[in-house]
Design an enzyme around this catalytic site. Structure first.
Site, PDB file in Angstrom:
ATOM      1  N   GLU A  49     -43.035  -9.083 -82.280  1.00 42.66           N
ATOM      2  CA  GLU A  49     -41.651  -8.797 -81.888  1.00 42.66           C
ATOM      3  C   GLU A  49     -41.546  -7.824 -80.714  1.00 42.66           C
ATOM      4  O   GLU A  49     -40.571  -7.861 -79.957  1.00 42.66           O
ATOM      5  CB  GLU A  49     -40.859  -8.265 -83.088  1.00 42.66           C
ATOM      6  N   PHE A 111     -35.800  -5.142-100.039  1.00 39.01           N
ATOM      7  CA  PHE A 111     -36.978  -5.673 -99.344  1.00 39.01           C
ATOM      8  C   PHE A 111     -36.660  -5.893 -97.859  1.00 39.01           C
ATOM      9  O   PHE A 111     -35.673  -6.515 -97.502  1.00 39.01           O
ATOM     10  CB  PHE A 111     -37.411  -6.990 -99.996  1.00 39.01           C
ATOM     11  N   GLN A 112     -37.504  -5.356 -97.007  1.00 36.54           N
ATOM     12  CA  GLN A 112     -37.378  -5.435 -95.552  1.00 36.54           C
ATOM     13  C   GLN A 112     -36.044  -4.887 -95.048  1.00 36.54           C
ATOM     14  O   GLN A 112     -35.459  -5.393 -94.094  1.00 36.54           O
ATOM     15  CB  GLN A 112     -37.595  -6.867 -95.057  1.00 36.54           C
ATOM     16  N   LYS A 161     -27.386 -10.647 -93.658  1.00 33.48           N
ATOM     17  CA  LYS A 161     -27.537 -12.059 -93.985  1.00 33.48           C
ATOM     18  C   LYS A 161     -26.240 -12.682 -94.491  1.00 33.48           C
ATOM     19  O   LYS A 161     -25.921 -13.839 -94.159  1.00 33.48           O
ATOM     20  CB  LYS A 161     -28.646 -12.237 -95.025  1.00 33.48           C
ATOM     21  N   MET A 486     -56.530   5.856 -66.122  1.00 33.40           N
ATOM     22  CA  MET A 486     -55.712   6.993 -65.723  1.00 33.40           C
ATOM     23  C   MET A 486     -56.009   8.216 -66.581  1.00 33.40           C
ATOM     24  O   MET A 486     -56.058   9.350 -66.076  1.00 33.40           O
ATOM     25  CB  MET A 486     -54.229   6.635 -65.796  1.00 33.40           C
TER      26      MET A 486
END
Length: 572
Positions: A49, A111-112, A161, A486
């Site tokens: 993602e 959940f989530q 949802k 770097m």
């Protein structure tokens, strides 16, 4: 007509002109993905993602349109945060849609479930949690408006949802009404006149251009005004491409633009930093006086009157006090300055400006950007120059972060806006490759090249399968020095050469890795290999990973040490 929230989602996006979504499915957004095939909007499925947010970012920077990504709740949402913060620091218009648990379960540690609004509030332009399907169309309309207007930036829209499953009458707002948000685009005529009077009197002016010039589409106006007043131009990392680095010569060949100073700041050119330091008038356009540009503030343009044009009033005098603030769109302000310059041209312009331009030219000749390419080890700067030469400068270039980024800024001659995409403010390793994917989706027929380091490229290497599956011919040029270059350079100069955790001897075989993903892999181990590899890579209509084994000890110079003024450069 009555539609489900998921259907309203797509109807809104189509009205906003969205052609592509970068995303990854999950439980909380399954209703949206169920409608996806019927929407007519292209979906590019990523493998992480974070990459979705960077692809939306790259798409937006290259095209000038709002980039869109869609992810699920919980870890799907949190994985976008680095991409959101990257876009926020560089003022990139993206809208990130995140799934969320049903509204009745918010706050129950379902959940989530995460509070993505709370998490992203410090690094977005605005964020929304949609709790009622009747608000969905209005919120999406506002999100796109906020993302693209004023100082652009990322907007997060969190979609529970049950909201995307609910049904309501679809009404798309004809206009946006946000009483607390009224960006001022019209530059104040009085301030413009005051600024131009200072410009007319200046003997050693410098124009300091930032990413705001590109975002406002004012590169042509900036170029014209600089020519009208014969003022040399320097740019930030984000501003590269807003002013032509090379121009046609008498015989048609491209020659260095005498008004172009190159980038300024920590790894800026000697002449850019010296010109700013000795200027008597600094015209800052669409820049925010970042610490990587200014160095020690007390030593930044100490003798100059400063005029600052920016659409964001909070950026003016935030870091460096200015003499004439001008709040407004850069293009609008420059058009007004051009009108004044036409009506009241600088008297005896050529003779007035000649000593200053001669001095600037002398600084450029005294300490030009340079390197020594021997017969054995490939110098990374040589690879960048060859990319420019083989592509004839006609490419969209993205970079990762570190030495690869600075060498690209120094040695690739950017002539057009929206052809250099890089993470400036946040300095996000792993940005360049997914950003290149976004740019390639926006311009499928353009040459898109990610100039990467062997440290950065592995942070989002999984997106190789994304370019293969979508037939995107992105080219990746890895400047492989077997170090986090770097950081190693800082350790060499300031930490007694204690190369702690910067050696990358254990690296994959990038040619085999490319082939494993179904892409094409090439390797160049000698200087004479570089050009043939590039020519073959650019001629192949497939994703290509090029492994250039470069000098591991090469550093980026000039370099301004931390706490020093930009005139106090280490030159090698």
């Amino acid at each position: 007509m009555k539609l489900k929230g998921a259907q309203i989602f797509f109807e809104c996006l189509k009205r906003e002109g969205v052609e592509v979504i970068f995303g990854f499915p999950g439980g909380s957004v399954l209703d949206i993905y169920h409608e996806m095939p019927k929407s007519g909007i292209r979906h590019v499925m990523v493998r992480h993602e974070q990459a979705a947010a960077h692809m939306a970012d790259g798409y937006a920077r290259a095209s000038g349109r709002v980039g869109v990504c869609l992810v699920t709740s919980g870890p799907g949402a949190t994985n976008t945060v680095t991409g959101v913060a990257t876009a926020n620091m560089d003022s990139v218009p993206i809208v990130v849609f995140t799934g969320q648990v049903p509204t009745a379960m918010i706050g129950d540690d379902a959940f989530q479930e995460v509070d993505i609004i709370g998490i992203t509030r410090p690094c977005t332009k605005h964020s929304y949690l949609v709790k009622d399907v009747n608000d969905l169309a209005r919120v999406i309309r506002e999100a796109f408006y906020l993302a693209r207007t004023g100082r652009p930036g990322p907007v997060v829209v969190d979609l529970p949802k049950d909201v995307i499953q609910a049904v309501t009458e679809f009404k798309y707002p004809k206009k946006v009404d946000l009483p607390g948000y009224r960006p001022n685009l019209e530059a104040h005529a009085g301030q413009i006149k005051r600024a131009y009077q200072l410009i007319k009197k200046a003997k050693s002016p410098v124009i300091y251009a930032g990413g705001g010039v590109i975002l406002s589409g004012s590169s042509e106006e900036l170029t014209r005004f600089a020519q009208m007043i014969q003022a040399p131009v320097t740019a930030t990392l984000m501003g590269l491409g807003c002013f032509p680095a090379v121009i046609p010569g008498e015989k048609g060949q491209m020659i260095p633009n005498p008004l172009w100073l190159g980038m300024l700041g920590m790894h800026g050119t000697y002449r850019a930093n010296m010109a700013v330091t000795h200027s008597d008038l600094l015209l800052a356009v669409g820049a925010r006086f970042d610490d990587r540009v200014t160095g020690k503030i007390a030593g930044f343009a100490p003798n100059a009157k400063i005029v600052h044009i920016d659409v964001d009033p909070t950026s003016i005098s935030k870091n460096v006090p200015v003499d004439i603030p001008i709040v407004g769109d850069c293009r609008n302000a420059l058009q007004k300055l051009i009108s004044l310059a036409e009506a009241e041209p600088v008297e005896n312009l050529e003779s007035v400006r000649a000593p200053w331009l001669d001095q600037v030219g002398e600084w450029g000749r005294k300490f030009p950007l340079s390197y020594e390419q021997g017969p054995d080890l490939i110098k990374p700067q040589f690879v960048v120059e060859k990319i420019y030469e083989v592509s004839k400068g006609d490419a969209i270039i993205t970079t990762e972060v570190g030495q690869n980024q600075m060498w690209t800024a120094q040695f690739f001659h950017f002539n057009r806006p929206r052809t250099f995409l890089s993470s400036g403010g946040l300095g996000t390793m792993g940005y360049g490759f997914p950003a290149a994917v976004g740019a390639q989706v926006a311009f499928p027929d353009r040459l898109v090249v990610d100039i990467a380091g062997d440290g950065s490229i592995q942070m989002n290497i999984q997106e190789l399968i994304t370019v293969v599956c979508n037939n995107l011919p992105v080219k990746v040029a890895i400047l492989n020095n077997r170090y986090l270059g770097m950081v190693r350079q800082w350790q060499e100069l300031f930490y007694d050469k204690n190369y702690s955790s910067t050696c990358l001897d254990s690296s994959p075989d990038y040619v085999k890795l490319a082939e494993a993903y179904g892409a094409v892999g090439f390797r160049a181990a000698k200087p004479e290999d570089v050009e043939p590899v590039l020519r073959e890579a650019f001629s192949v209509r497939r994703p290509v990973l090029m492994d250039f084994l470069v000098d591991p000890t090469e550093g980026v110079y000039p370099m301004v040490p931390a706490g020093k003024s930009i005139s106090e450069m280490l030159l090698d």
